[in-house]
Write an enzyme that holds these catalytic residues in place. Structure first.
Site, PDB file in Angstrom:
ATOM      1  N   TYR A 132     -13.668  13.594 -19.338  1.00 31.08           N
ATOM      2  CA  TYR A 132     -14.147  12.229 -19.113  1.00 31.08           C
ATOM      3  C   TYR A 132     -15.269  12.288 -18.064  1.00 31.08           C
ATOM      4  O   TYR A 132     -15.164  13.044 -17.087  1.00 31.08           O
ATOM      5  CB  TYR A 132     -12.973  11.364 -18.640  1.00 31.08           C
ATOM      6  CG  TYR A 132     -13.396   9.975 -18.277  1.00 31.08           C
ATOM      7  CD1 TYR A 132     -13.753   9.063 -19.264  1.00 31.08           C
ATOM      8  CD2 TYR A 132     -13.453   9.564 -16.955  1.00 31.08           C
ATOM      9  CE1 TYR A 132     -14.166   7.785 -18.940  1.00 31.08           C
ATOM     10  CE2 TYR A 132     -13.860   8.288 -16.618  1.00 31.08           C
ATOM     11  CZ  TYR A 132     -14.209   7.401 -17.615  1.00 31.08           C
ATOM     12  OH  TYR A 132     -14.622   6.139 -17.280  1.00 31.08           O
ATOM     13  N   LYS A 183      -6.964   1.401 -20.530  1.00 27.53           N
ATOM     14  CA  LYS A 183      -7.196   1.570 -21.955  1.00 27.53           C
ATOM     15  C   LYS A 183      -5.949   1.149 -22.740  1.00 27.53           C
ATOM     16  O   LYS A 183      -5.604  -0.013 -22.722  1.00 27.53           O
ATOM     17  CB  LYS A 183      -7.600   3.017 -22.227  1.00 27.53           C
ATOM     18  CG  LYS A 183      -8.628   3.577 -21.206  1.00 27.53           C
ATOM     19  CD  LYS A 183      -9.992   2.910 -21.270  1.00 27.53           C
ATOM     20  CE  LYS A 183     -10.917   3.301 -20.127  1.00 27.53           C
ATOM     21  NZ  LYS A 183     -11.112   4.733 -19.929  1.00 27.53           N
ATOM     22  N   ARG A 210       0.816  -1.218   0.000  1.00 28.89           N
ATOM     23  CA  ARG A 210       0.000   0.000   0.000  1.00 28.89           C
ATOM     24  C   ARG A 210       0.848   1.267   0.000  1.00 28.89           C
ATOM     25  O   ARG A 210       0.373   2.351  -0.350  1.00 28.89           O
ATOM     26  CB  ARG A 210      -0.993  -0.018   1.166  1.00 28.89           C
ATOM     27  CG  ARG A 210      -2.208   0.882   0.928  1.00 28.89           C
ATOM     28  CD  ARG A 210      -2.272   2.055   1.880  1.00 28.89           C
ATOM     29  NE  ARG A 210      -2.091   1.645   3.238  1.00 28.89           N
ATOM     30  CZ  ARG A 210      -1.295   2.299   4.090  1.00 28.89           C
ATOM     31  NH1 ARG A 210      -0.624   3.372   3.714  1.00 28.89           N
ATOM     32  NH2 ARG A 210      -1.163   1.862   5.329  1.00 28.89           N
TER      33      ARG A 210
END
Ligand SMILES: *Cc1c(COP(=O)(O)O)cnc(C)c1O
Length: 385
Positions: A104, A201, A50
Protein backbone atom coordinates in the site's frame (compact mmCIF):
# COMPACT_ATOMS: atom_id res chain seq x y z
CA UNK A 1 -14.57 -18.07 15.52
CA UNK A 2 -17.49 -17.60 17.91
CA UNK A 3 -17.36 -21.24 18.91
CA UNK A 4 -18.73 -23.21 16.00
CA UNK A 5 -20.83 -20.62 14.28
CA UNK A 6 -20.63 -19.56 10.68
CA UNK A 7 -18.86 -16.24 9.97
CA UNK A 8 -22.14 -14.45 9.22
CA UNK A 9 -23.40 -15.35 12.68
CA UNK A 10 -20.12 -14.35 14.28
CA UNK A 11 -20.18 -10.98 12.53
CA UNK A 12 -23.49 -10.19 14.21
CA UNK A 13 -22.85 -11.71 17.63
CA UNK A 14 -19.08 -11.71 18.24
CA UNK A 15 -18.06 -9.64 21.23
CA UNK A 16 -21.60 -8.53 21.97
CA UNK A 17 -22.49 -8.00 25.62
CA UNK A 18 -25.74 -9.81 26.36
CA UNK A 19 -27.44 -7.90 27.70
CA UNK A 20 -25.60 -4.65 27.02
CA UNK A 21 -25.53 -1.79 29.53
CA UNK A 22 -29.10 -1.05 30.77
CA UNK A 23 -30.31 -3.98 28.70
CA UNK A 24 -29.29 -2.37 25.40
CA UNK A 25 -29.14 -4.60 22.33
CA UNK A 26 -26.82 -2.15 20.56
CA UNK A 27 -23.70 -1.33 22.55
CA UNK A 28 -23.83 2.43 23.29
CA UNK A 29 -21.22 5.06 22.47
CA UNK A 30 -19.57 6.16 25.69
CA UNK A 31 -18.52 9.57 24.53
CA UNK A 32 -16.85 10.20 27.91
CA UNK A 33 -13.07 10.33 27.98
CA UNK A 34 -12.65 9.08 31.55
CA UNK A 35 -14.38 6.81 34.06
CA UNK A 36 -14.21 6.64 37.86
CA UNK A 37 -11.09 4.89 39.03
CA UNK A 38 -10.50 2.61 41.99
CA UNK A 39 -7.57 2.95 44.32
CA UNK A 40 -4.64 0.69 43.42
CA UNK A 41 -5.43 0.42 39.69
CA UNK A 42 -2.45 0.05 37.35
CA UNK A 43 -1.89 3.04 35.07
CA UNK A 44 -2.89 1.18 31.94
CA UNK A 45 -6.05 -0.09 33.62
CA UNK A 46 -7.35 3.42 34.22
CA UNK A 47 -10.39 3.79 31.99
CA UNK A 48 -9.29 6.63 29.74
CA UNK A 49 -9.93 6.85 26.05
CA UNK A 50 -6.33 7.40 24.90
CA UNK A 51 -5.31 4.34 26.92
CA UNK A 52 -7.76 2.29 24.84
CA UNK A 53 -9.49 0.96 27.94
CA UNK A 54 -13.03 2.36 27.99
CA UNK A 55 -16.06 0.03 27.83
CA UNK A 56 -16.91 0.91 24.20
CA UNK A 57 -13.31 0.24 23.18
CA UNK A 58 -13.08 -3.08 25.04
CA UNK A 59 -16.32 -4.18 23.42
CA UNK A 60 -15.04 -3.29 19.94
CA UNK A 61 -11.70 -5.02 20.61
CA UNK A 62 -13.48 -8.24 21.62
CA UNK A 63 -15.59 -8.12 18.48
CA UNK A 64 -12.60 -7.54 16.18
CA UNK A 65 -10.50 -10.24 17.86
CA UNK A 66 -13.23 -12.84 17.51
CA UNK A 67 -13.78 -12.14 13.81
CA UNK A 68 -10.25 -13.29 13.01
CA UNK A 69 -9.84 -15.81 15.78
CA UNK A 70 -7.33 -13.65 17.68
CA UNK A 71 -6.85 -13.64 21.44
CA UNK A 72 -6.90 -9.85 21.36
CA UNK A 73 -7.29 -6.82 19.11
CA UNK A 74 -6.85 -3.09 19.24
CA UNK A 75 -8.66 -0.43 17.22
CA UNK A 76 -6.65 2.49 15.85
CA UNK A 77 -7.38 5.92 14.43
CA UNK A 78 -6.64 4.78 10.84
CA UNK A 79 -5.25 1.92 8.81
CA UNK A 80 -1.88 3.68 8.67
CA UNK A 81 -1.86 3.91 12.48
CA UNK A 82 -2.44 0.15 12.57
CA UNK A 83 0.42 -0.56 10.14
CA UNK A 84 2.92 1.83 11.72
CA UNK A 85 2.06 0.94 15.32
CA UNK A 86 2.36 -2.78 14.60
CA UNK A 87 5.81 -2.19 13.08
CA UNK A 88 6.91 0.21 15.83
CA UNK A 89 5.93 -2.29 18.50
CA UNK A 90 7.82 -5.18 16.89
CA UNK A 91 10.93 -3.54 15.38
CA UNK A 92 13.90 -2.16 17.35
CA UNK A 93 16.75 0.06 16.13
CA UNK A 94 19.17 -2.19 14.24
CA UNK A 95 16.45 -4.61 13.13
CA UNK A 96 15.84 -5.66 9.56
CA UNK A 97 12.43 -6.16 7.94
CA UNK A 98 11.50 -8.31 4.96
CA UNK A 99 8.48 -6.87 3.16
CA UNK A 100 6.43 -7.61 0.07
CA UNK A 101 7.52 -5.62 -2.99
CA UNK A 102 4.02 -4.31 -3.71
CA UNK A 103 2.78 -2.48 -0.64
CA UNK A 104 0.00 0.00 0.00
CA UNK A 105 1.38 3.43 -0.94
CA UNK A 106 1.27 4.75 2.63
CA UNK A 107 3.14 1.73 3.96
CA UNK A 108 5.79 1.96 1.23
CA UNK A 109 6.12 5.69 1.91
CA UNK A 110 6.44 5.13 5.67
CA UNK A 111 9.32 2.69 5.14
CA UNK A 112 10.89 5.01 2.61
CA UNK A 113 10.76 8.06 4.89
CA UNK A 114 11.10 6.59 8.37
CA UNK A 115 12.93 3.24 8.35
CA UNK A 116 16.35 4.83 8.22
CA UNK A 117 15.71 7.39 10.94
CA UNK A 118 14.32 4.63 13.17
CA UNK A 119 17.45 2.56 12.58
CA UNK A 120 15.66 -0.13 10.59
CA UNK A 121 16.79 -1.65 7.32
CA UNK A 122 14.48 -3.52 4.97
CA UNK A 123 14.52 -5.70 1.88
CA UNK A 124 11.59 -6.07 -0.50
CA UNK A 125 10.84 -9.54 -1.85
CA UNK A 126 8.30 -11.06 -4.22
CA UNK A 127 5.73 -12.79 -1.95
CA UNK A 128 4.82 -15.19 -4.77
CA UNK A 129 8.42 -16.56 -4.89
CA UNK A 130 9.48 -18.32 -1.66
CA UNK A 131 12.78 -19.37 -3.29
CA UNK A 132 13.94 -15.72 -3.13
CA UNK A 133 13.24 -15.06 0.57
CA UNK A 134 16.20 -16.75 2.21
CA UNK A 135 18.61 -14.46 0.32
CA UNK A 136 16.87 -11.47 1.92
CA UNK A 137 17.13 -12.73 5.51
CA UNK A 138 19.90 -11.43 7.76
CA UNK A 139 20.91 -12.21 11.35
CA UNK A 140 18.95 -9.14 12.47
CA UNK A 141 15.74 -9.79 10.53
CA UNK A 142 12.87 -9.31 12.98
CA UNK A 143 9.67 -9.39 10.93
CA UNK A 144 8.08 -10.25 7.56
CA UNK A 145 5.33 -7.95 6.28
CA UNK A 146 3.01 -8.79 3.38
CA UNK A 147 -0.48 -7.95 2.10
CA UNK A 148 -3.13 -10.60 1.52
CA UNK A 149 -4.20 -9.21 -1.89
CA UNK A 150 -2.08 -6.47 -3.46
CA UNK A 151 -3.19 -3.26 -5.10
CA UNK A 152 -4.08 -2.87 -7.97
CA UNK A 153 -3.05 -6.10 -9.73
CA UNK A 154 -4.68 -8.17 -6.95
CA UNK A 155 -1.76 -10.58 -6.58
CA UNK A 156 -1.91 -13.22 -3.84
CA UNK A 157 1.47 -14.31 -2.49
CA UNK A 158 2.40 -17.69 -1.06
CA UNK A 159 0.89 -16.59 2.22
CA UNK A 160 1.02 -19.88 4.11
CA UNK A 161 4.72 -20.11 3.15
CA UNK A 162 5.31 -16.59 4.48
CA UNK A 163 3.86 -17.60 7.85
CA UNK A 164 5.90 -20.85 7.85
CA UNK A 165 9.12 -19.10 6.82
CA UNK A 166 8.66 -16.53 9.60
CA UNK A 167 7.91 -19.21 12.21
CA UNK A 168 10.90 -21.27 11.15
CA UNK A 169 13.27 -18.31 11.53
CA UNK A 170 11.72 -16.71 14.60
CA UNK A 171 10.34 -13.69 12.74
CA UNK A 172 7.08 -11.94 13.51
CA UNK A 173 4.78 -12.37 10.52
CA UNK A 174 2.52 -9.40 9.86
CA UNK A 175 -0.15 -9.27 7.17
CA UNK A 176 -2.23 -6.37 5.96
CA UNK A 177 -5.54 -8.17 5.40
CA UNK A 178 -7.49 -5.11 4.26
CA UNK A 179 -8.18 -6.25 0.68
CA UNK A 180 -9.29 -9.80 1.49
CA UNK A 181 -11.19 -8.96 4.71
CA UNK A 182 -11.79 -11.64 7.38
CA UNK A 183 -14.72 -12.95 5.34
CA UNK A 184 -12.39 -14.26 2.64
CA UNK A 185 -9.16 -14.88 4.52
CA UNK A 186 -8.28 -15.76 8.10
CA UNK A 187 -4.59 -14.90 8.55
CA UNK A 188 -4.13 -16.12 12.13
CA UNK A 189 -5.47 -19.57 11.25
CA UNK A 190 -2.91 -19.61 8.42
CA UNK A 191 -0.14 -18.96 10.95
CA UNK A 192 0.33 -15.18 10.86
CA UNK A 193 1.21 -13.48 14.14
CA UNK A 194 -0.43 -10.11 13.50
CA UNK A 195 -3.17 -9.06 11.11
CA UNK A 196 -3.67 -5.37 10.41
CA UNK A 197 -6.55 -3.69 8.62
CA UNK A 198 -7.57 -0.38 7.28
CA UNK A 199 -11.07 -0.61 8.80
CA UNK A 200 -11.86 2.42 6.65
CA UNK A 201 -12.45 -0.12 3.87
CA UNK A 202 -14.42 -3.39 4.21
CA UNK A 203 -14.70 -3.54 8.02
CA UNK A 204 -16.48 -0.18 8.22
CA UNK A 205 -17.87 -0.77 4.77
CA UNK A 206 -19.75 2.48 4.14
CA UNK A 207 -17.02 4.97 3.18
CA UNK A 208 -17.96 7.05 6.22
CA UNK A 209 -15.25 6.44 8.79
CA UNK A 210 -11.47 6.21 9.09
CA UNK A 211 -10.17 3.48 11.39
CA UNK A 212 -7.76 0.60 11.64
CA UNK A 213 -7.11 -2.40 13.80
CA UNK A 214 -4.47 -4.94 14.73
CA UNK A 215 -5.45 -8.49 15.68
CA UNK A 216 -3.26 -11.22 17.18
CA UNK A 217 -2.14 -13.03 20.30
CA UNK A 218 -2.33 -11.48 23.79
CA UNK A 219 1.36 -10.76 24.13
CA UNK A 220 1.91 -9.07 20.76
CA UNK A 221 -1.31 -7.06 21.02
CA UNK A 222 -0.37 -5.93 24.49
CA UNK A 223 2.87 -4.59 22.96
CA UNK A 224 0.93 -2.87 20.16
CA UNK A 225 -1.45 -1.34 22.68
CA UNK A 226 1.44 -0.10 24.83
CA UNK A 227 2.98 1.56 21.76
CA UNK A 228 -0.34 3.04 20.67
CA UNK A 229 -0.92 4.46 24.15
CA UNK A 230 2.28 6.53 23.80
CA UNK A 231 1.72 7.60 20.20
CA UNK A 232 -1.90 8.46 20.91
CA UNK A 233 -3.57 6.94 17.87
CA UNK A 234 -6.76 5.76 19.59
CA UNK A 235 -9.99 5.51 17.61
CA UNK A 236 -12.57 8.20 18.29
CA UNK A 237 -15.69 6.86 20.11
CA UNK A 238 -18.13 7.79 17.37
CA UNK A 239 -16.02 6.19 14.63
CA UNK A 240 -15.72 3.14 16.90
CA UNK A 241 -19.51 2.96 17.14
CA UNK A 242 -19.86 3.17 13.34
CA UNK A 243 -17.20 0.48 12.94
CA UNK A 244 -18.97 -1.91 15.34
CA UNK A 245 -22.20 -1.25 13.46
CA UNK A 246 -20.53 -1.90 10.10
CA UNK A 247 -18.98 -5.16 11.31
CA UNK A 248 -22.40 -6.71 11.88
CA UNK A 249 -23.14 -6.67 8.14
CA UNK A 250 -19.58 -7.55 7.06
CA UNK A 251 -20.39 -11.07 5.87
CA UNK A 252 -23.39 -10.17 3.73
CA UNK A 253 -21.66 -7.13 2.26
CA UNK A 254 -18.42 -8.88 1.33
CA UNK A 255 -20.20 -11.90 -0.12
CA UNK A 256 -22.20 -9.58 -2.39
CA UNK A 257 -18.97 -7.76 -3.32
CA UNK A 258 -17.24 -11.07 -4.12
CA UNK A 259 -20.15 -12.01 -6.39
CA UNK A 260 -20.16 -8.69 -8.19
CA UNK A 261 -16.40 -8.79 -8.75
CA UNK A 262 -16.61 -12.33 -10.12
CA UNK A 263 -19.48 -11.39 -12.44
CA UNK A 264 -17.65 -8.30 -13.75
CA UNK A 265 -14.34 -10.17 -14.12
CA UNK A 266 -15.99 -12.92 -16.19
CA UNK A 267 -17.78 -10.38 -18.33
CA UNK A 268 -14.61 -8.37 -18.99
CA UNK A 269 -12.64 -11.50 -19.76
CA UNK A 270 -15.03 -12.40 -22.56
CA UNK A 271 -15.34 -8.85 -23.96
CA UNK A 272 -13.40 -7.94 -27.13
CA UNK A 273 -12.90 -4.33 -25.95
CA UNK A 274 -10.97 -5.53 -22.86
CA UNK A 275 -7.31 -6.49 -23.29
CA UNK A 276 -6.58 -7.73 -19.76
CA UNK A 277 -8.49 -8.52 -16.57
CA UNK A 278 -6.94 -9.06 -13.16
CA UNK A 279 -9.03 -10.96 -10.63
CA UNK A 280 -7.78 -13.86 -8.47
CA UNK A 281 -11.11 -15.66 -8.93
CA UNK A 282 -10.39 -16.16 -12.64
CA UNK A 283 -8.47 -19.35 -13.50
CA UNK A 284 -6.39 -17.16 -15.86
CA UNK A 285 -4.99 -15.15 -12.92
CA UNK A 286 -1.40 -16.20 -12.06
CA UNK A 287 -2.27 -16.69 -8.35
CA UNK A 288 -5.65 -18.36 -8.79
CA UNK A 289 -4.52 -21.73 -7.41
CA UNK A 290 -2.97 -20.15 -4.32
CA UNK A 291 -5.99 -17.91 -3.72
CA UNK A 292 -8.43 -20.80 -4.18
CA UNK A 293 -6.50 -22.88 -1.66
CA UNK A 294 -6.31 -20.17 1.02
CA UNK A 295 -9.40 -18.05 0.60
CA UNK A 296 -13.11 -18.67 0.77
CA UNK A 297 -13.80 -15.80 -1.64
CA UNK A 298 -11.69 -13.71 -4.00
CA UNK A 299 -12.65 -10.24 -2.86
CA UNK A 300 -14.39 -7.24 -4.34
CA UNK A 301 -11.40 -5.68 -6.14
CA UNK A 302 -10.48 -6.15 -9.79
CA UNK A 303 -8.60 -4.27 -12.46
CA UNK A 304 -8.64 -4.22 -16.26
CA UNK A 305 -7.04 -2.65 -19.31
CA UNK A 306 -9.42 -1.67 -22.10
CA UNK A 307 -8.19 -2.68 -25.55
CA UNK A 308 -8.09 0.92 -26.80
CA UNK A 309 -5.33 2.16 -24.48
CA UNK A 310 -5.34 5.15 -22.17
CA UNK A 311 -7.98 7.13 -24.09
CA UNK A 312 -10.35 4.17 -23.95
CA UNK A 313 -9.64 3.82 -20.23
CA UNK A 314 -10.49 7.50 -19.65
CA UNK A 315 -13.66 7.22 -21.71
CA UNK A 316 -14.67 4.04 -19.88
CA UNK A 317 -14.23 5.63 -16.44
CA UNK A 318 -16.22 8.70 -17.45
CA UNK A 319 -18.96 6.69 -19.21
CA UNK A 320 -20.07 4.44 -16.35
CA UNK A 321 -23.02 5.89 -14.48
CA UNK A 322 -23.32 3.81 -11.28
CA UNK A 323 -19.71 3.71 -10.00
CA UNK A 324 -18.29 6.86 -8.50
CA UNK A 325 -14.95 7.90 -9.91
CA UNK A 326 -12.91 7.78 -6.69
CA UNK A 327 -9.99 6.00 -5.06
CA UNK A 328 -10.38 4.08 -1.75
CA UNK A 329 -12.40 0.88 -1.61
CA UNK A 330 -14.58 -1.48 0.35
CA UNK A 331 -17.77 0.56 0.63
CA UNK A 332 -21.26 -0.48 -0.43
CA UNK A 333 -21.07 1.74 -3.53
CA UNK A 334 -18.94 0.72 -6.51
CA UNK A 335 -15.90 2.93 -7.11
CA UNK A 336 -13.78 3.16 -10.23
CA UNK A 337 -10.39 4.79 -10.67
CA UNK A 338 -7.24 4.86 -12.78
CA UNK A 339 -4.50 4.10 -10.22
CA UNK A 340 -1.88 5.89 -12.35
CA UNK A 341 -3.58 9.21 -11.56
CA UNK A 342 -4.78 8.44 -8.01
CA UNK A 343 -3.25 5.83 -5.67
CA UNK A 344 0.01 5.54 -7.63
CA UNK A 345 0.26 9.11 -8.94
CA UNK A 346 3.27 9.89 -6.74
CA UNK A 347 5.42 7.22 -8.41
CA UNK A 348 7.55 8.19 -11.43
CA UNK A 349 6.01 6.81 -14.68
CA UNK A 350 8.84 4.25 -15.26
CA UNK A 351 8.38 2.84 -11.75
CA UNK A 352 4.62 2.67 -12.23
CA UNK A 353 5.00 0.80 -15.52
CA UNK A 354 7.52 -1.57 -13.93
CA UNK A 355 4.94 -2.73 -11.35
CA UNK A 356 2.20 -3.03 -13.96
CA UNK A 357 0.36 0.19 -13.10
CA UNK A 358 0.06 1.36 -16.68
CA UNK A 359 -1.80 4.55 -17.57
CA UNK A 360 -4.62 2.50 -19.11
CA UNK A 361 -5.19 0.35 -15.99
CA UNK A 362 -8.64 0.78 -14.45
CA UNK A 363 -9.40 -0.44 -10.93
CA UNK A 364 -12.87 -1.25 -9.67
CA UNK A 365 -13.94 -1.64 -6.03
CA UNK A 366 -17.26 -3.48 -6.26
CA UNK A 367 -20.12 -2.36 -4.07
CA UNK A 368 -23.28 -4.28 -3.23
CA UNK A 369 -25.48 -3.08 -6.10
CA UNK A 370 -27.19 -5.75 -8.21
CA UNK A 371 -24.77 -7.55 -10.56
CA UNK A 372 -27.20 -7.12 -13.45
CA UNK A 373 -27.25 -3.35 -13.06
CA UNK A 374 -23.46 -3.16 -12.80
CA UNK A 375 -23.01 -5.44 -15.82
CA UNK A 376 -25.43 -3.39 -17.93
CA UNK A 377 -23.62 -0.21 -16.92
CA UNK A 378 -20.08 -1.39 -17.73
CA UNK A 379 -21.37 -2.91 -20.97
CA UNK A 380 -22.76 0.39 -22.23
CA UNK A 381 -19.58 2.18 -21.08
CA UNK A 382 -17.36 -0.24 -23.04
CA UNK A 383 -19.46 0.40 -26.12
CA UNK A 384 -18.52 4.08 -25.83
CA UNK A 385 -14.78 3.24 -25.79
C1 LIG B 1 -6.30 2.16 2.79
C2 LIG B 1 -5.25 1.18 3.15
C3 LIG B 1 -4.37 1.41 4.21
C4 LIG B 1 -4.38 2.70 5.00
O1 LIG B 1 -5.60 2.89 5.65
P1 LIG B 1 -6.17 4.30 6.14
O2 LIG B 1 -7.37 3.91 6.91
O3 LIG B 1 -6.42 5.14 4.93
O4 LIG B 1 -5.08 4.90 6.99
C5 LIG B 1 -3.45 0.44 4.52
N1 LIG B 1 -3.38 -0.71 3.82
C6 LIG B 1 -4.20 -0.96 2.78
C7 LIG B 1 -4.06 -2.24 2.04
C8 LIG B 1 -5.16 -0.04 2.42
O5 LIG B 1 -5.98 -0.28 1.38
Amino acid sequence: MLHDHDFATAAVHAGERRPGPDGSVVFPIYQGTVFSSVDGERYDEIQYHRLNSTPSQLYLHDKLAELEGGQAAIATSSGMTAVTTALLSVMRAGDHLIAGDVLYGGTAGFLDHFAERLGWSYTLVDPTRPDTWEAARTASTRAFLVESITNPLVRVGKLADVADFAAEHGLVSIIDNTFASPVNFQPLATGFDLSVHSATKYLGGHSDLVAGCVIGGDELISGVRGTLNYFGGCLDPHAGFLLARGLKTLAVRVRAQNENAMALARFFESHPEVAEVHYPGLPSHPDHTEAAALMTGFGGMLSLRPAGGVDAARRFVSSVSLPYSAPSLGGVETLITRPAVTSHASLPPEQREAIGVTDDLVRISCGIESSDDLLADVKQALEVT
